[in-house]
Write a protein that holds these residues in place. Structure first.
Motif, PDB file in Angstrom:
ATOM      1  N   UNK A 130       0.894  -1.176   0.198  1.00 46.03           N
ATOM      2  CA  UNK A 130       0.119  -0.081   0.220  1.00 46.03           C
ATOM      3  C   UNK A 130       0.532   1.414   0.026  1.00 46.03           C
ATOM      4  N   UNK A 131       2.104   1.297  -0.652  1.00 44.36           N
ATOM      5  CA  UNK A 131       3.201   2.150   0.023  1.00 44.36           C
ATOM      6  C   UNK A 131       4.371   2.150  -0.170  1.00 44.36           C
ATOM      7  N   UNK A 132       5.505   2.421  -0.963  1.00 47.03           N
ATOM      8  CA  UNK A 132       6.259   2.555  -1.729  1.00 47.03           C
ATOM      9  C   UNK A 132       7.400   3.432  -1.249  1.00 47.03           C
ATOM     10  N   UNK A 133       8.223   3.359  -0.424  1.00 51.54           N
ATOM     11  CA  UNK A 133       9.368   4.456  -0.467  1.00 51.54           C
ATOM     12  C   UNK A 133      10.770   3.920  -0.247  1.00 51.54           C
ATOM     13  N   UNK A 134      11.918   5.187   0.905  1.00 51.49           N
ATOM     14  CA  UNK A 134      13.269   4.737   0.593  1.00 51.49           C
ATOM     15  C   UNK A 134      13.371   5.853   1.361  1.00 51.49           C
ATOM     16  N   UNK A 135      14.865   5.578   1.792  1.00 51.04           N
ATOM     17  CA  UNK A 135      15.620   5.963   3.063  1.00 51.04           C
ATOM     18  C   UNK A 135      16.493   6.970   2.719  1.00 51.04           C
ATOM     19  N   UNK A 136      16.420   8.196   4.605  1.00 52.05           N
ATOM     20  CA  UNK A 136      17.096   9.262   3.497  1.00 52.05           C
ATOM     21  C   UNK A 136      17.106   9.887   5.550  1.00 52.05           C
ATOM     22  N   UNK A 137      18.460  10.585   5.473  1.00 53.21           N
ATOM     23  CA  UNK A 137      18.925  11.457   6.407  1.00 53.21           C
ATOM     24  C   UNK A 137      18.360  12.936   6.627  1.00 53.21           C
ATOM     25  N   UNK A 138      18.032  12.987   8.228  1.00 55.50           N
ATOM     26  CA  UNK A 138      17.807  14.404   8.438  1.00 55.50           C
ATOM     27  C   UNK A 138      18.895  14.137   9.611  1.00 55.50           C
ATOM     28  N   UNK A 139      19.788  16.133   8.797  1.00 50.85           N
ATOM     29  CA  UNK A 139      20.544  16.751   9.702  1.00 50.85           C
ATOM     30  C   UNK A 139      21.157  17.990   9.440  1.00 50.85           C
ATOM     31  N   UNK A 140      21.986  17.994  10.107  1.00 49.00           N
ATOM     32  CA  UNK A 140      22.156  19.607  10.507  1.00 49.00           C
ATOM     33  C   UNK A 140      22.272  19.690   8.906  1.00 49.00           C
ATOM     34  N   UNK A 141      21.583  21.563   9.165  1.00 50.58           N
ATOM     35  CA  UNK A 141      21.714  22.150   7.791  1.00 50.58           C
ATOM     36  C   UNK A 141      22.715  22.752   7.227  1.00 50.58           C
ATOM     37  N   UNK A 142      23.485  23.393   8.134  1.00 47.69           N
ATOM     38  CA  UNK A 142      24.981  24.170   7.868  1.00 47.69           C
ATOM     39  C   UNK A 142      26.124  23.404   7.427  1.00 47.69           C
ATOM     40  N   UNK A 143      26.481  22.182   7.860  1.00 46.34           N
ATOM     41  CA  UNK A 143      27.854  21.370   7.632  1.00 46.34           C
ATOM     42  C   UNK A 143      26.634  19.791   7.518  1.00 46.34           C
ATOM     43  N   UNK A 144      25.490  19.225   7.286  1.00 45.19           N
ATOM     44  CA  UNK A 144      25.383  18.135   7.187  1.00 45.19           C
ATOM     45  C   UNK A 144      25.605  16.970   8.194  1.00 45.19           C
ATOM     46  N   UNK A 145      26.685  17.509   9.218  1.00 46.25           N
ATOM     47  CA  UNK A 145      26.680  17.213  10.129  1.00 46.25           C
ATOM     48  C   UNK A 145      28.051  16.161   9.729  1.00 46.25           C
ATOM     49  N   UNK A 146      28.253  16.652   8.915  1.00 44.29           N
ATOM     50  CA  UNK A 146      29.950  15.877   8.332  1.00 44.29           C
ATOM     51  C   UNK A 146      29.717  14.451   6.918  1.00 44.29           C
ATOM     52  N   UNK A 147      28.764  14.690   6.894  1.00 46.13           N
ATOM     53  CA  UNK A 147      28.273  13.381   6.322  1.00 46.13           C
ATOM     54  C   UNK A 147      27.892  13.766   5.095  1.00 46.13           C
TER      55      UNK A 147
END
Length: 289
Positions: A130-147
């Motif tokens: 009933x749903x298709x998706x994928x994974x993402x990351x929430x990170x800090x905006x200013x440096x992408x948390x170093x990722x």
């Protein structure tokens, strides 16, 4: 947008097998459709009630709107429609995410909605997605948390729950997982904002909605990393053959007649999660689907 917890959810697709003969659909056991039954189905018919297990705190899939005691959400409204098409009432039992499959296995509930993967796929019956998706990351905006890559998760702190695929992904790439109880979105996202954690890995659609509720936080979806496709289905007990047969057909009908799309657009900001996303998704070796 209200503040609710992230949905942790992931699963795989299955279809009913069919074979010819006398225009009757058959199960894998060779029993004609008209003869298929099971104890769960008989109980639902006798009582006139479909009992559904749900978390009730996972926006926008299963939640209570602010100042309301009426449960709603994408999964909730799909299951309401299933009950309606079965001609029975529906009762929701709200419980922790980790307790739902135990309740389903014990017979306390008749049905739920979630993703199944690995060994769990062998223990339960489930519909097409009933749903298709994928994974993402929430990170800090200013440096992408170093990722900048999945490998950069090594040494980072990821907020999550202990038994989810998202935490498994974090740990596979060397992150430490900081676990939460039945926490709301603001707890997860504030910790990324203030540096107590570095990242939250979860479902794309859910995170894209959750992040909109906190414009004051220094966080964003990582613009480059999309990984690990997933699905969610309606899940039932393993041997509930008649219930599975009926619900599978209803889900197929709802996909064909546009009901799934309509409900999805209502809860996912106009997006249709009932179809596969057209994205270039990184698949991760060694993570069960």
């Amino acid at each position: 947008m209200k503040r609710f917890v992230l949905l942790l959810a992931i699963g795989l697709i299955t279809l009913l097998a069919a074979c010819g003969g006398d225009d009757k659909e058959s199960t894998s056991a060779g029993v004609s459709e008209s003869e298929v039954t099971d104890e769960v189905w008989e109980k639902i018919q006798d009582e006139g009630v479909l009992t559904v297990g749900t978390a009730g705190t996972l926006y926008p899939s299963t939640y209570y709107p602010e100042d309301s005691d009426e449960l709603t959400g994408y999964e909730v409204e799909i299951q309401r429609e299933i009950a309606n098409r079965l001609g029975v009432d529906i009762e929701f039992e709200v419980m922790g995410f980790d307790a739902i499959l135990t309740a389903l296995d014990s017979g306390r509930i008749d049905m739920t909605a979630m993703g199944l993967r690995g060994e769990r796929k062998e223990k339960f019956s489930y519909t097409q997605p009933i749903k298709y998706s994928y994974a993402t990351m929430i990170v800090r905006k200013d440096d992408h948390s170093g990722i900048n890559s999945l490998e950069d998760l090594e040494g980072k702190v990821a907020g999550g729950a202990a038994t989810t695929v998202y935490s498994e992904i974090a740990e596979k790439f060397g992150a430490e997982v900081k676990t939460y109880g039945n926490a709301t979105n603001d707890a997860y996202l504030r910790d990324v904002h203030n540096g107590r954690t570095d990242v939250v890995i979860n479902d794309y659609y859910l995170q894209s909605l959750a992040i909109q509720a906190f414009p004051e936080f220094n966080i964003e979806l990582h613009p480059d990393l999309k990984f690990h496709t997933s699905t969610a289905s309606i899940v039932m007990p393993k041997h509930a053959d008649k219930l599975h047969q009926e619900v599978e057909q209803i889900v197929a009908d709802m996909l064909e007649d546009g009901t799934l799309k309509k409900i999805s657009e209502e809860f996912f900001d106009g997006q249709d999660v009932s179809v596969e996303p057209e994205e270039d998704i990184i698949e991760i070796e060694g993570i069960a689907k």
